[in-house]
Design a protein around this motif. Structure first.
Motif, PDB file in Angstrom:
ATOM      1  N   VAL A 808       1.028  -1.234   0.088  1.00 19.37           N
ATOM      2  CA  VAL A 808       0.065  -0.027   0.103  1.00 19.37           C
ATOM      3  C   VAL A 808       0.732   1.304   0.099  1.00 19.37           C
ATOM      4  N   GLY A 809       2.221   0.937   0.157  1.00 22.50           N
ATOM      5  CA  GLY A 809       3.119   2.215   0.231  1.00 22.50           C
ATOM      6  C   GLY A 809       3.920   2.545  -0.432  1.00 22.50           C
ATOM      7  N   GLN A 810       4.551   1.357  -1.243  1.00 18.08           N
ATOM      8  CA  GLN A 810       5.820   1.397  -2.229  1.00 18.08           C
ATOM      9  C   GLN A 810       5.207   2.161  -3.522  1.00 18.08           C
ATOM     10  N   LYS A 811       6.045   3.129  -3.987  1.00 14.10           N
ATOM     11  CA  LYS A 811       5.554   3.653  -5.314  1.00 14.10           C
ATOM     12  C   LYS A 811       6.019   2.719  -6.421  1.00 14.10           C
ATOM     13  N   ALA A 812       7.117   1.812  -5.889  1.00 20.87           N
ATOM     14  CA  ALA A 812       7.170   0.812  -7.393  1.00 20.87           C
ATOM     15  C   ALA A 812       6.376  -0.119  -7.485  1.00 20.87           C
ATOM     16  N   VAL A 813       5.476  -0.422  -6.653  1.00 20.47           N
ATOM     17  CA  VAL A 813       4.327  -1.167  -6.828  1.00 20.47           C
ATOM     18  C   VAL A 813       3.498  -0.716  -8.026  1.00 20.47           C
ATOM     19  N   LEU A 814       3.176   0.440  -8.182  1.00 23.25           N
ATOM     20  CA  LEU A 814       2.270   1.077  -9.159  1.00 23.25           C
ATOM     21  C   LEU A 814       3.175   1.506 -10.279  1.00 23.25           C
ATOM     22  N   GLU A 815       4.308   1.956 -10.145  1.00 25.48           N
ATOM     23  CA  GLU A 815       5.256   2.024 -11.098  1.00 25.48           C
ATOM     24  C   GLU A 815       5.484   1.055 -12.012  1.00 25.48           C
ATOM     25  N   THR A 816       5.886  -0.208 -11.384  1.00 24.36           N
ATOM     26  CA  THR A 816       6.300  -1.158 -12.184  1.00 24.36           C
ATOM     27  C   THR A 816       5.055  -2.290 -12.701  1.00 24.36           C
ATOM     28  N   PHE A 817       4.004  -2.434 -11.816  1.00 26.59           N
ATOM     29  CA  PHE A 817       3.032  -3.287 -12.091  1.00 26.59           C
ATOM     30  C   PHE A 817       1.820  -2.664 -12.555  1.00 26.59           C
ATOM     31  N   GLY A 818       1.617  -1.175 -12.389  1.00 25.98           N
ATOM     32  CA  GLY A 818       0.448  -0.362 -12.506  1.00 25.98           C
ATOM     33  C   GLY A 818      -0.695  -0.984 -11.523  1.00 25.98           C
ATOM     34  N   VAL A 819      -0.321  -1.458 -10.423  1.00 22.90           N
ATOM     35  CA  VAL A 819      -1.299  -1.855  -9.542  1.00 22.90           C
ATOM     36  C   VAL A 819      -1.498  -0.789  -8.328  1.00 22.90           C
ATOM     37  N   ASP A 820      -2.915  -0.299  -8.124  1.00 19.94           N
ATOM     38  CA  ASP A 820      -2.858   0.623  -7.193  1.00 19.94           C
ATOM     39  C   ASP A 820      -3.790  -0.064  -6.263  1.00 19.94           C
ATOM     40  N   PHE A 821      -3.051  -0.181  -4.734  1.00 22.31           N
ATOM     41  CA  PHE A 821      -3.688  -0.781  -3.746  1.00 22.31           C
ATOM     42  C   PHE A 821      -4.609   0.368  -2.846  1.00 22.31           C
ATOM     43  N   LYS A 822      -5.757   0.065  -2.874  1.00 25.56           N
ATOM     44  CA  LYS A 822      -6.617   1.288  -2.385  1.00 25.56           C
ATOM     45  C   LYS A 822      -6.561   0.957  -0.596  1.00 25.56           C
ATOM     46  N   CYS A 823      -6.197   0.247  -0.212  1.00 16.33           N
ATOM     47  CA  CYS A 823      -6.312  -0.039   1.428  1.00 16.33           C
ATOM     48  C   CYS A 823      -5.629  -1.272   1.768  1.00 16.33           C
ATOM     49  N   ALA A 824      -5.452  -1.169   3.232  1.00 11.10           N
ATOM     50  CA  ALA A 824      -4.758  -2.498   3.799  1.00 11.10           C
ATOM     51  C   ALA A 824      -5.469  -2.602   5.217  1.00 11.10           C
ATOM     52  N   VAL A 825      -5.383  -4.040   5.436  1.00  4.68           N
ATOM     53  CA  VAL A 825      -5.791  -4.569   6.760  1.00  4.68           C
ATOM     54  C   VAL A 825      -4.578  -5.167   7.086  1.00  4.68           C
ATOM     55  N   LEU A 826      -4.074  -4.761   8.382  1.00  2.00           N
ATOM     56  CA  LEU A 826      -2.665  -5.472   8.693  1.00  2.00           C
ATOM     57  C   LEU A 826      -3.056  -5.963  10.182  1.00  2.00           C
ATOM     58  N   ARG A 827      -2.616  -7.367  10.285  1.00  2.00           N
ATOM     59  CA  ARG A 827      -2.848  -8.038  11.618  1.00  2.00           C
ATOM     60  C   ARG A 827      -1.586  -8.155  12.233  1.00  2.00           C
ATOM     61  N   ASN A 828      -1.243  -7.677  13.548  1.00  2.00           N
ATOM     62  CA  ASN A 828      -0.147  -7.847  14.157  1.00  2.00           C
ATOM     63  C   ASN A 828       1.065  -7.730  12.906  1.00  2.00           C
ATOM     64  N   PRO A 829       1.318  -6.734  12.397  1.00  2.15           N
ATOM     65  CA  PRO A 829       2.241  -6.741  11.222  1.00  2.15           C
ATOM     66  C   PRO A 829       3.466  -6.178  11.818  1.00  2.15           C
ATOM     67  N   VAL A 830       4.522  -6.197  11.091  1.00  2.00           N
ATOM     68  CA  VAL A 830       5.875  -6.005  11.263  1.00  2.00           C
ATOM     69  C   VAL A 830       6.149  -4.777  10.484  1.00  2.00           C
ATOM     70  N   THR A 831       6.248  -3.511  10.875  1.00  2.00           N
ATOM     71  CA  THR A 831       6.190  -2.408  10.253  1.00  2.00           C
ATOM     72  C   THR A 831       7.440  -1.491  10.551  1.00  2.00           C
TER      73      THR A 831
END
Length: 952
Positions: A808-831
């Motif tokens: 949901v945060g990396q620019k490369a995800v949108l720039e490389t694959f053209g996928v725009d994640f709109k939101c995220a649900v994170l359960r006990n995540p490593v941040t």
């Protein structure tokens, strides 16, 4: 395209375990669901959910102290506005989401199965099926056991035509800590908490022995002998001796009584009393005192004031981390059934603790066992620079372990030898390997099989490809050899290696020449037969996805079939057995019991006859037989109907062998496979509601009519999302989402080379390769028309939450694959990896997945911490806020693996940057977020969050 056709999952009768996930809320006032309870309604005045389940409700952040409290008339206006926005359609959606998950919680599921022989008839077996069901009232799980007699036709080579049916009900077992049936089937051992067993038993453990339908003995073990029983896969296990008069088990060593001196309570004292001493029987050899003598003794001490005392906690003792809180010194004990006594065999190294699965060493026929082969976790964690910290053990097989031979002399001998053997050192049996767990003797006692996680210990990966080894018990020095070693290069469809994350079943042997084990194989868990002489592997269960190898019931899957077909002019038809995921439950007298499920079919018990002779000499395979039953509970019918509409299929998104590019269409995948046939290292499993056509490609050109996509990466990272039933996934798919499991590089089940490609920062390591793989899976789903490209989100826990924060945060995800994640649900995540090195129970993970095992230190430098932070989702929090992508955080307050502060700091940083982060904290839940009420509140809230965010 061969893989363009999904495997349809029909509803199967029995029902299943859940992945459960997370209660208190720190919700921003800007949150679209900040005022919603788990059921989507405004919280009551008490802050509790208004529907059925009592959640801890929503808590808002405290306003800055300088903010003036608004008059009461203004406070009501936002609530009125919220109510006005709640259209009838939204209200109906909330009601549907809540009632549907309530229905899913009412589904029972098969949690295990045990084969018990008839002691009088060798060919007769009974399958005892354990069923579990969530109980929201107690926030626990209720279990029952039912007996399913197996016909003789099934336990032999005959054809079984009569279906197996589960009884209408089983017998509920409450308060049972441990249950074990002896190998002969004559005795059953049951352990309970003595306090809960009733009567005047007092504290401790109650061991019951049942035989011929009667309770023949009960042994009460006080806390001074040992503490709580260990019944988990890390420390637990039970083993019956040769004559079934002794039982070896694992329990926590007793606490020291000398924690501190007894101190007084200042001015607080007990009242003086002239009450007579309660009548009691005199001890042996003591004369009974008269009433006058008793009173006079009490009167003598009447002048003293009795001060009430208390003891402090004393020296802090470190436990073994997540899920093992309070487990400090698991030790080996022996219950003597005839004398009703308990002894503790000695001799293990002082810094070692007993691991799961003790096994009595073989003895001559008619003799009783007096030695135990015991696995132990070693105190010196040498691969991590002998750190003084105790590193967490659950799911962490990169800890050194070994097998020891421990003396457990018979009680008669111990009396005459004055416990001379108590001080005898245990014999180390596995000097040649740094890891050895789960010892199992062959029926003739000549071979000892065990599992070695050597690759995990050497590389630091918490799970890696295992080695199955066999020790020759008859030879001097007891040499071991690999039956299944670790190979780095694997072709697609070939056996990828052994991936064992739980102890072997109590007796995995088929005769003396083969074992039955469970392993991750591509998209599913598989059950395989392993020949200990040749190392040949035969798959006993069908694969979860096309192209993942033959199995015993498929055409050409066994040696000897082709010769038989030629000689008899007969062709054996392949069995139409559904794939999915198979868990090994038990093995007995050539019969194998398993629990099978798939994303749309909850677990059911299945059995088959394999036989103890060589498979090459067998002429036929009779197939697997399901223990069927229908869903009787009216409360579960809504969920059962929803499950019938689900399907799943696997997609290959591997990097091409020819040019390294991702295979982002089905045509690309087929072309690359036909040309090279190399192993798949990136794969997804898509779960969704069935459609009218059979192709996974949505033919409608209107993207808005396509379902939203949930990308679901697994945790670990060295784990796998297999084609098994998961309640939360089935629930989300039933609501209309397409859910794509992600098995990125580093997952188990695809070979050691693919797994190690994520370790040590190779190719960017965690946060780069795994993020790109998940992005490619999302792009593949979009290209194949499975989902609406504008409604893509991610839901993940632990390392899956780590990936969710990146996606949901990396620019490369949108720039490389053209996928725009709109939101995220994170359960006990490593941040923030660096921020948790000092507080997590697995600090080694922080180094292994970013820098490699050699970088481990108890005192990382500033540069190392900066590097870890750069690999973390918190490095991209400004981008998440800038694009206005909401995040929902689900946190267990007693999580020792990923400390709660890790997620809370991310939430604070996102809010400080102007972003939106909803937080729910569950005070009594840990890393897995497994309590039924936690699971309920989590996913009903997640459903509302996704619906409002994605417009689903």
């Amino acid at each position: 395209s061969r893989r363009a056709h999904g495997r349809t999952c029909g509803m199967l009768p029995s029902l299943a375990p859940a992945s459960t996930h997370a209660s208190r809320t720190l919700a921003s006032s800007a949150s679209p669901v900040a005022n919603s309870s788990p059921g989507g309604r405004a919280p009551s005045a008490s802050g509790l959910a208004s529907r059925g389940v009592l959640g801890v409700g929503d808590v808002r952040e405290r306003a800055p102290s300088r903010a003036r409290r608004l008059p009461r008339r203004f406070v009501a206006r936002p609530m009125e506005a919220t109510a006005a926005r709640a259209s009838s359609d939204a209200s109906a959606a909330v009601a549907h989401e809540t009632s549907l998950f309530e229905s899913f919680t009412a589904i029972p599921f098969v949690a295990g199965a045990t084969l018990v022989p008839d002691p009088e008839e060798n060919d007769t077996l009974t399958l005892y099926v354990t069923t579990a069901q969530r109980d929201l009232a107690s926030d626990g799980v209720r279990r029952s056991v039912a007996a399913v007699p197996l016909p003789n036709s099934l336990t032999s080579e005959q054809t079984n035509e009569k279906p197996l049916r589960h009884p209408s009900f089983g017998m509920e077992e409450r308060g049972v800590l441990l249950s074990s049936v002896s190998p002969s089937g004559r005795k059953r051992l049951v352990a309970r908490d003595a306090n809960l067993a009733g009567g005047d038993r007092g504290a401790g453990i109650s061991f019951e022995v049942w035989e011929e339908g009667a309770l023949v003995s009960e042994t009460l073990v006080p806390p001074s002998t040992h503490g709580s029983l260990c019944v988990d896969g890390t420390f637990g296990g039970v083993s019956w001796s040769a004559l079934e008069t002794r039982v070896a088990y694992v329990a926590e060593a007793p606490e020291s009584e000398d924690r501190t001196p007894e101190w007084g309570m200042g001015v607080t004292s007990d009242a003086k009393t002239k009450a007579k001493k309660a009548f009691s029987l005199p001890e042996d050899g003591e004369e009974e005192k008269t009433e006058t003598e008793t009173v006079s003794e009490e009167q003598k001490g009447e002048t003293k004031t009795k001060r009430r005392g208390w003891r402090g906690r004393g020296e802090w003792r470190e436990d073994w981390g997540e899920q093992l809180v309070g487990k400090i010194s698991p030790s080996l004990y022996v219950l003597e059934l005839e004398s009703c006594s308990v002894t503790e065999p000695k001799g293990l190294p002082g810094d070692a603790v007993v691991a799961s699965g003790p096994a009595w060493a073989p003895v001559a026929l008619g003799s009783e066992s007096d030695q135990i082969v015991c696995a132990a976790w070693l105190g010196d964690i040498s691969n991590f620079k002998s750190t003084s910290r105790r590193l967490g053990l659950v799911f962490c097989f990169n800890r050194p372990s070994a097998l020891f031979l421990v003396s457990a002399p018979l009680s008669e001998r111990a009396k005459t030898e004055v416990n001379a053997d108590d001080t005898k050192s245990a014999v180390l049996l596995t000097k040649d390997v740094p890891s050895a767990l789960w010892p199992r003797f062959s029926p003739d006692g000549k071979n000892l099989a065990y599992v070695s996680h050597e690759r995990a210990v050497v590389t630091g990966a918490h799970a890696a490809t295992c080695a199955l080894r066999v020790m020759d018990w008859t030879k001097e020095g007891k040499p071991s050899r690999d039956v299944l070693g670790v190979e780095t290069k694997k072709k697609r469809g070939a056996f990828p290696g052994l991936y064992a994350s739980a102890p072997l079943v109590a007796d995995p042997w088929l005769g003396n020449d083969a074992l039955v084990v469970q392993t991750t194989w591509g998209a599913g868990e598989a059950i395989v037969r392993v020949d200990v002489n040749s190392g040949e592997v035969t798959r006993l269960t069908p694969p979860a996805a096309e192209g993942e190898g033959d199995w015993i019931g498929g055409s050409g899957s066994r040696k000897g079939d082709e010769e038989k077909a030629i000689s008899t002019n007969e062709k054996r038809k392949p069995f139409l057995e559904p794939g999915g995921s198979w868990a090994l439950a038990d093995v007995k007298r050539g019969v194998v019991a398993a629990v099978r499920s798939d994303p749309g079919s909850p677990p059911e018990a299945r059995v088959c006859f394999i036989g103890e002779s060589s498979l090459e000499t067998r002429a036929s395979f009779a197939g697997w037989h399901a223990v069927t039953r229908s869903v009787a509970s009216p409360a579960a019918r809504q969920a059962a109907a929803a499950l019938e509409k689900l399907e799943y299929f696997a997609q290959d998104v591997s990097r091409s062998v020819s040019d390294g590019a991702y295979l982002l269409t089905s045509a690309d995948a087929d072309e690359d496979l036909d040309a090279f046939g190399d192993a798949t290292v990136v794969q997804s499993i898509v779960v969704r509601v069935k459609r009218d056509d059979t192709s996974p490609t949505w033919t409608d050109t209107d993207d808005k009519k396509k379902p939203p996509l949930i990308i679901l990466p697994h945790g670990g990272p060295h784990g796998a999302c297999t084609a098994m039933y998961v309640t939360s996934v089935a629930y989300l798919a039933s609501l209309g989402y397409a859910v794509a499991y992600c098995n990125y590089r580093g997952s188990t089940g695809y070979g050691e080379s693919a797994l190690q490609s994520l370790v040590g920062g190779a190719g960017g390591g965690a946060g780069v390769r795994d993020v790109m793989d998940c992005s490619a899976i999302a792009r593949r789903c979009i290209n194949d028309g499975i989902c609406d490209p504008d409604r893509v989100c991610v839901v993940g826990g632990s390392h899956g939450g780590f990936l969710g924060g990146h996606l949901v945060g990396q620019k490369a995800v949108l720039e490389t694959f053209g996928v725009d994640f709109k939101c995220a649900v994170l359960r006990n995540p490593v941040t923030d990896i660096g921020a948790m090195t000092a507080s997590t129970d697995i600090p080694d993970w922080c180094f292994v997945e970013t820098l490699g095992i050699d970088a481990y230190t108890d005192d990382p430098s500033i540069d190392v911490l900066k590097h870890m932070r750069s690999k973390s989702p918190i490095a991209h929090v400004e981008e998440v806020a800038r694009k206005g992508k909401p995040v929902m955080m689900l946190i267990g307050a007693v999580d020792k693996r990923v400390p709660p502060t890790n997620g809370l700091r991310y939430a604070a940083a996102l809010r400080a940057a102007g972003g939106t982060c909803h937080v729910r904290v569950f005070p009594e839940d840990a890393h897995g977020l497994v309590k039924p009420r936690t699971e309920f509140e989590s996913f009903v809230t997640v459903a509302a969050f996704l619906r409002e965010t994605l417009g689903a």
